[in-house]
Design a protein around this motif. Structure first.
Motif, short mmCIF file in Angstrom:
data_model
loop_
_atom_site.label_atom_id
_atom_site.label_comp_id
_atom_site.label_asym_id
_atom_site.label_seq_id
_atom_site.Cartn_x
_atom_site.Cartn_y
_atom_site.Cartn_z
N ILE A 1 3.35 -1.75 -11.19
CA ILE A 1 2.34 -0.73 -11.42
C ILE A 1 1.64 -0.44 -10.09
O ILE A 1 1.12 -1.34 -9.44
CB ILE A 1 1.29 -1.19 -12.46
N ASP A 2 1.67 0.84 -9.69
CA ASP A 2 1.01 1.28 -8.46
C ASP A 2 -0.08 2.27 -8.84
O ASP A 2 0.17 3.25 -9.55
CB ASP A 2 2.00 1.97 -7.52
N VAL A 3 -1.29 2.00 -8.36
CA VAL A 3 -2.44 2.84 -8.67
C VAL A 3 -3.09 3.29 -7.36
O VAL A 3 -3.31 2.47 -6.47
CB VAL A 3 -3.49 2.08 -9.52
N LYS A 4 -3.39 4.59 -7.30
CA LYS A 4 -4.13 5.11 -6.15
C LYS A 4 -5.25 5.98 -6.70
O LYS A 4 -5.02 6.87 -7.53
CB LYS A 4 -3.23 5.93 -5.23
N ALA A 5 -6.47 5.70 -6.25
CA ALA A 5 -7.64 6.47 -6.69
C ALA A 5 -8.26 7.15 -5.47
O ALA A 5 -8.47 6.51 -4.44
CB ALA A 5 -8.65 5.55 -7.35
N GLU A 6 -8.54 8.45 -5.64
CA GLU A 6 -9.15 9.22 -4.56
C GLU A 6 -10.36 9.98 -5.07
O GLU A 6 -10.37 10.46 -6.21
CB GLU A 6 -8.15 10.22 -3.98
N VAL B 1 -4.08 -0.18 -5.74
CA VAL B 1 -3.66 -1.45 -6.34
C VAL B 1 -2.15 -1.41 -6.52
O VAL B 1 -1.61 -0.44 -7.05
CB VAL B 1 -4.32 -1.68 -7.72
N ASP B 2 -1.50 -2.47 -6.07
CA ASP B 2 -0.08 -2.66 -6.31
C ASP B 2 0.07 -3.97 -7.07
O ASP B 2 -0.27 -5.03 -6.54
CB ASP B 2 0.71 -2.74 -4.99
N LEU B 3 0.55 -3.88 -8.30
CA LEU B 3 0.73 -5.06 -9.13
C LEU B 3 2.19 -5.17 -9.55
O LEU B 3 2.76 -4.20 -10.05
CB LEU B 3 -0.16 -4.98 -10.39
N THR B 4 2.75 -6.33 -9.33
CA THR B 4 4.08 -6.64 -9.84
C THR B 4 3.89 -7.81 -10.80
O THR B 4 3.54 -8.92 -10.38
CB THR B 4 5.05 -7.03 -8.71
N TYR B 5 4.09 -7.52 -12.09
CA TYR B 5 3.90 -8.51 -13.14
C TYR B 5 5.25 -8.76 -13.79
O TYR B 5 5.98 -7.81 -14.08
CB TYR B 5 2.89 -7.99 -14.17
#
Length: 170
Positions: free
Chosen positions: A77-82, A91-95
């Motif tokens: 899951i890759d999240v980018k907030a601007e 946020v880069d999450l590898t679960y």
């Protein structure tokens, strides 16, 4: 009467003559954070910005066989907030999870690994992501539930129709 009992036992189909169990089984062995990165490149100035950040979420699912009856399913899951052209956070999450599959017909392995397994992992990955964003000084990010089985079916249909796509969501 003894003949009827023997017939009932033999018709169960759960064991073969040598006592080997041939009942299909799938189970979650373990789950874990494989990689987690949180970036807050414009702190502390970003906290002064009254505009709520626009959030872009991307995810991908990967699988690998790591043992004879063990598969790793990875939810990335890759999240980018601007906000106002400035990055609020990334946020880069590898679960990941290890799943044991025994006596599962080959045609059912892929649908399980790309449809059902991510559904089992997602609530935990969602919590890790939410806590990470909150701990970074922002409002917790609560992702909506995702129907991974439906996404798998759509992608399988697209591949059957000749269109190649990755399992993922924007």
């Amino acid at each position: 009467m003894a003949d009827n009992e023997a017939l009932d036992i033999n018709s169960m189909g759960d064991q073969v003559a040598n006592g080997e169990d041939n009942t299909p089984a799938a189970g979650l062995i373990s789950q874990y954070v494989k990689d987690l990165s949180f970036e807050n490149p414009n702190a502390p100035a970003i906290y002064q910005n009254p505009t709520a950040p626009a959030v872009d979420v991307q995810f991908n699912i990967g699988t690998a066989q790591v043992g004879e009856e063990v598969h790793e399913v990875v939810l990335k899951i890759d999240v980018k907030a601007e906000a106002d052209g400035q990055t609020a956070f990334i946020v880069d999450l590898t679960y990941a999870g290890l799943f044991g599959l025994r006596n599962i017909p080959a045609e059912h392995v892929q649908p399980f690994l790309l449809g059902e397994a991510p559904r089992l992992l997602f609530p935990f990955a969602r919590r890790v992501l939410s806590d990470c964003v909150r701990d970074g000084g922002f409002a917790p990010l609560l992702l909506e539930p995702i129907d991974f089985a439906q996404l798998y079916m759509q992608q399988a249909e697209a591949q059957t129709a000749g269109t190649s796509t990755e399992v993922g969501h924007a």
